[in-house]
Structure formats: C-alpha cells, structure tokens
Scaffold this motif. Structure first.
Motif: not given
Length: 377
Positions: A192-194, A316-318, A369-370
């Motif tokens: 949830a935080w992310l 990986a997530p964009a 950050k990425a």
C-alpha cells in the motif's frame, strides 16, 4: 473555526467614519457519530483598535449585535445562541473589552431525499451552518455601513444519515484515515505504501460502498450500482495467485494452517480509484487487466524478515502505471483490511467520500528514485 467581524458607523453622507470596531468570532461545532444532536459554541471578542481607525465613543448601546447560527436546511428548529449576556458594548475595546460566549444544541429533523431508497444519497442530508450578524448603534447621527452585517465566514457543512444504524452526523468535508497495522501485516502495508506514495502521491481515495447489510443487492449503495468485486476481478481474477502469481510468495501456515498465496491490489477494489473501475462509472484509473499494474510479491526470509520484491519475471516498473498487484499471503492480505468495515461504518463513510491511507513505519522512506528500497523504521 475563527473569523472576524467588523462594524463601523459613518456620517449621514457615508463619508466620515464615526466609529469602528473589529471582533474575533471563535466558534466550534460537535457532531455525534451515533446521534442526531449537534452542539454549537461561539465566542465574540473585541480586538485591539487598528491604527488610523476611529473608535466608538463611550455610549450605552454604542455597539449592539445579534449573531445567529443560521441553518439553511435539515434543522428541526430554528437555532439561536444562548449568550452569557447581552451582545452590547458601551464603546470600542479600550472602553468596553468584555467578551460574550454562547451555546446551543441543534437537532436534525431526520428528513432525507428518499426514505424508501437504498442509495447513500437517498438516506443522507446535508446541513449548512453560516453564523450571521446584524448590527445597530445608539450613537446619534451615525449610520451603519453596508458591510457592518452579514455572514461571518463561509458555511460549515455537516451531514446526517440513516445509512448506518443508529443515525448519526459527521462533518461533510472531513477526511478520515485508514491505518494499516504494519507490525501485524508488514507485506500488505509495504505494498500500500509503495503504490500510494510512488504512483498516487498520497492522494485520497474515493469510497465505493457495496450494499446495506448482508442481504441487499451488491452495489446498491453507490450511484452506479457497481459491485466492488467486479473491480477486484479486473485486477485480481479468481485463481490468479495460484496460476500466475510469483511462486515465492510466502503463506503463513504457522498462523493459519490453510493459508495460501492471494492477490492484493491497490488502490482497493472498493474505491473509485481501483484500476478495475470503469471510466464511465467515474473510475479514475481504469485498466484492461491487472497485467497493467506494478507487479510485486511478498516473501518471508529465513530470519523472519518480510520483503516486498519486484516481480522480476517481467519488465521492471516504469512508474507510469496507475495500480499495483501483489502476490502475498492470503492471511496477511485479508487481515490488513479486516478493520475496514468497522472503520467505514464508525466514521460513516458514504458513496464517493474521500479518505486517506496511513502506513506507520514508512514515514522516513524515500520513494523518489526509480529503484525503491526501504526498511520499516
């Protein structure tokens, strides 16, 4: 709440000031989550004379006020403050500095748009309160200016409803916060935080209620008759965790012997912000499937530490995604939301109400950050 009220008198031509005084209006209201009586309190206090202003002279009744907590709709009776004394001053603050305090109670009249309806809008009513002041003076050959009476600040809105039992009232614009038990369900809190921080930037969620009680029709409370489970099926189709979820997602069989991996989504299915909510039904982040969400999984290390990882089996997530989907323990997933029903009913959340999500322990984490790395602190 605090506002100011200024009163002034001028000569007959409304050119030369003959007296000025500013007051501080302090007032508060108290609603009852389990009742329909509202309590109001107010205090009117003369403020120091600003430079360049002419004070009212010493004169009995130089300043005479009436202040009422006007209720535009929904009140059983016309409210009025019970003041400690008369709202009358024998001159400006240097001559008469006393303040007055008033109290009153207001009862909701119980009327709703449609008492036989089932939607939240059918069974709730807004009440608007706007303190109103009028002014007169005993100072001879003077005349109040046009701005010496009127509303004191903006209206304050309360809302009473019969959606939950017993009936009760809240402040319409207040946003409560659902707090995760991070220590008990760290994987769900991390997910949830992310998503809430990295993608949604902490924006509030819009509540999508389901039905009244356990025997009604799913989706009957919200304006679009949308079953929140239909949102879930877009992001987390039945059987997804077993078929397509990361096999390293750890169940907590030491807590629940039958525990197995499940699919956790954020934003929640019971929100208009869910990726499964159609745009035509005011969905804010519609996607075609959960495959378009950020993909993660939660695993428990041998030392007992929980970790939320990038899925790793795909790109990986964009961080341009609008939702999150994670494979994790079903017990952790369900337990993290087990208090939500009590939260929404106790704080009387209605269709499209805004609320916040809090995940204690992540306050010092950096999601800028990425690659996002963080330990609960």
């Amino acid at each position: 709440m605090y506002n100011t009220l200024s009163v002034e008198v001028k000569d007959e031509q409304q050119v030369e000031s003959k007296g000025f005084q500013k007051f501080l209006m302090s007032y508060h209201m108290k609603t009852d989550l389990l009742g329909t009586e509202l309590k109001l309190w107010a205090r009117i206090t003369p403020l120091p004379m600003p430079a360049g202003k002419i004070p009212f002279p010493a004169q009995p009744g130089a300043i005479k006020l009436t202040i009422t907590p006007m209720c535009s709709t929904g009140c059983k009776d016309k409210p009025s403050y019970d003041w400690d004394g008369n709202l009358m001053w024998g001159g400006s603050v240097d001559i008469d500095p006393h303040e007055e305090t008033g109290t009153t109670t207001v009862q909701w009249d119980g009327k709703v748009p449609n008492s036989s309806g089932v939607k939240d809008t059918d069974l709730s009513q807004e009440l608007a309160f706007a303190p109103y002041a009028t002014f007169s003076t005993s100072v001879p050959e003077t005349f109040p200016t046009d701005n010496s009476q009127g509303l004191i600040g903006n209206p304050v809105y309360t809302r009473c409803d019969k959606v939950y039992s017993p009936s009760g009232c809240v402040f319409r614009d207040y946003m409560p916060g659902y707090v995760f038990n991070t220590a008990k369900t760290p994987a769900a809190a991390a997910h949830a935080w992310l998503i809430n921080t990295k993608i949604r930037k902490g924006a509030p969620l819009n509540y999508l209620p389901d039905r009244r009680g356990s025997s009604g029709t799913h989706g009957e409370r919200n304006r679009y008759n949308r079953d929140p489970d239909d949102n879930r099926k877009v992001i987390c189709p039945d059987g997804w965790a077993a078929k397509d979820g990361n096999p390293n997602a750890t169940p907590v069989t030491d807590i629940s012997a039958s525990d197995k991996a499940s699919c956790d989504e954020f934003a929640f299915a019971s929100t208009y912000n869910s990726g499964g909510m159609p745009k035509g039904a005011e969905g804010t982040n519609p996607v075609r499937s959960g495959n378009e969400c950020v993909q993660t999984f939660a695993t428990k290390l041998s030392n007992g530490t929980w970790k939320l990882y990038d899925e790793g089996r795909q790109a990986a997530p964009a961080w341009k995604e609008v939702c999150g989907r994670s494979a994790m323990s079903g017990w952790i997933n369900s337990t993290s939301m087990s208090r939500f029903s009590s939260f929404s009913s106790k704080l009387r959340l209605l269709d499209q109400d805004l609320y916040l999500v809090r995940t204690p322990g992540f306050e010092k984490c950096d999601a800028s950050k990425a690659v996002v790395k963080c330990d609960i602190r």
